[in-house]
Design an enzyme around this catalytic site. Sequence first.
Site, mmCIF file in Angstrom:
data_model
loop_
_atom_site.group_PDB
_atom_site.id
_atom_site.type_symbol
_atom_site.label_atom_id
_atom_site.label_comp_id
_atom_site.label_asym_id
_atom_site.label_seq_id
_atom_site.Cartn_x
_atom_site.Cartn_y
_atom_site.Cartn_z
ATOM 1 N N GLU A 1 -5.187 -8.764 1.048
ATOM 2 C CA GLU A 1 -5.748 -8.776 2.503
ATOM 3 C C GLU A 1 -7.202 -8.429 2.133
ATOM 4 O OE1 GLU A 1 -4.235 -5.421 4.709
ATOM 5 O OE2 GLU A 1 -2.170 -5.916 4.421
ATOM 6 N N GLU B 1 0.852 -1.122 0.028
ATOM 7 C CA GLU B 1 0.053 -0.026 -0.058
ATOM 8 C C GLU B 1 0.857 1.240 0.033
ATOM 9 O OE1 GLU B 1 -2.674 -0.070 3.274
ATOM 10 O OE2 GLU B 1 -3.920 -1.817 2.558
HETATM 11 C C1 BGP Z 1 -4.164 -2.301 5.815
HETATM 12 C C2 BGP Z 1 -2.737 -2.649 6.336
HETATM 13 C C3 BGP Z 1 -2.502 -3.695 7.202
HETATM 14 C C4 BGP Z 1 -3.643 -3.640 8.490
HETATM 15 C C5 BGP Z 1 -5.170 -3.350 8.020
HETATM 16 C C6 BGP Z 1 -6.158 -3.052 8.758
HETATM 17 O O1 BGP Z 1 -4.131 -1.123 5.240
HETATM 18 O O2 BGP Z 1 -1.885 -3.237 4.983
HETATM 19 O O3 BGP Z 1 -1.224 -3.736 7.764
HETATM 20 O O4 BGP Z 1 -3.413 -2.802 9.543
HETATM 21 O O5 BGP Z 1 -5.049 -2.304 6.938
HETATM 22 O O6 BGP Z 1 -5.863 -1.805 9.163
HETATM 23 P P1 BGP Z 1 -6.093 -1.015 10.664
HETATM 24 O O7 BGP Z 1 -5.208 -1.906 11.628
HETATM 25 O O8 BGP Z 1 -5.752 0.214 10.697
HETATM 26 O O9 BGP Z 1 -7.553 -1.219 10.913
#
Ligand code: BGP
Length: 474
Positions: free
Chosen positions: A380, A169
């Site tokens: 993800e 990202e």
């Molecule tokens: C994505 C990232 C992850 C993870 C996920 C959830 O953008 O790649 O690393 O953290 O988001 O986000 P958050 O933990 O801020 O809710």
Amino acid sequence: MRTLADAIHQDKFLWGSTTAAYQCEGGWNADGKGEGEWDFFSHKSPYNINSVDADVACDFYHKYREDIDLLAKGGQNTLRFSIAWSRIFPNGSGEINQGGVDFYNNVINYCLEKGIEPNVTLFHYDLPSALAAKGGWLNMEMADIFCDYAKTCFELFGDRVKIWVTHNEPRYYAHCGYFVGNFPPNRHLDMTSYYQALYNLMLGSAKAVAAFRSMGIDGTIGVVHDSGSIEVSPDTINPNTVFSDADFFFNRMVLCPALEGSLPAEFDTMMKRFGVALFQAPNEADIFASGKVDFLGLNLYNRQYVSDWQGGQTSATNNRSKGNGIQKREGVVIKHLFETAFDDTVERNRWGREVRPESMYNALIELKDRYGNPTVMITENGHGSLESMDEYGEIADDERIEALSAFINQMIRAKNDGANVCGYYVWSTMDLYSWVNGCSKRYGLVFIDYENDCKRIPKKSWYWYRDFIASHSS
Ligand code: BGP
């Protein structure tokens, strides 16, 4: 030696889950690791509003075998994880730290022993502090420094790792670091730095991809994008302009270099519209042309829902609620161009983020139609929640099961309609540190009992995912 054909072939859909180094490893200064920008942020920055660090996190550094065992028992055939740059190069470049190399060799070898395909990300948000101190991704030398680090990893691990990701990202990282200001280096509404960092990240990604090819590594390499597929609210007065401005802001600076090997055709026009001028590499056309990826990783959480600019100042709001902010809004206002709209017909999680499975279908079909149907992995997809163990010692995360199965169904629908998807990864393998939110926001298939030596307890969703994979594997 392992080959790409061992890792990916037509009969094998990748079903797995994802972690990231800073969020799960702990051992923040173990065995020669240098300080990362997130260590610095967590320990020292006043912007760390929740005062939580990931010095221990869920202790993957010491418990990785247990996690990989559970992954294998859960029927998953792949683990996506990242390498902490500061474990390999404590100072960002220069001398290699053998302690870090040993750790990742152990993780990779154990994955392979258990039949788990390692999918390795080189940069998941955590820059070594030594490089952050030199200007981080605003420094025009960063693309080369990143490329050297990438080459070192290809040399060290490329005989066994067949699936590589340059950056996780890059857009969202630049957005949070320079525009929202909630990630290090915590700059707020700095549009020029947002685009400059993103440009340098993509230049570094392209250089690393070209190096990977010239080294003759038998593997596949991609970049992971935060899916921001744009949807314009129906009451928008100028839908086409709003769409193209928002699409440039959220997507095109990643998708065009990665999938088409060049900056977006509208780059110069858009730089003027956004009011910024960037330093550019003199030979950027060659660099981007030789750095097209083999696949796109898509982190699919939600869409970007936008409308006309309503007249306010440029701003960025993130939801700082601690899980009690279903109605709290987050998003951006870009003066004169567009702003985030709010769709009150959509279900939301406790942090106000849309839970809208059809965004998965729309994003995949849009990529297919607009970018020549690239190979895509859903790197993800997940559901954040507040959870605890019930009186029977179980974690009944039905809400997550419902969300994941709806998103997966939409992925399968897109695949049936021709989208070239080859893998799906749940975020996250187990509970871990959530950027800025600390550890109370949980995403894992496996519960971490932080009070009890980070004991691992599979949640109901872990069993559900195991059975789902079994019934969907050929
Ligand atoms: C994505 C990232 C992850 C993870 C996920 C959830 O953008 O790649 O690393 O953290 O988001 O986000 P958050 O933990 O801020 O809710």
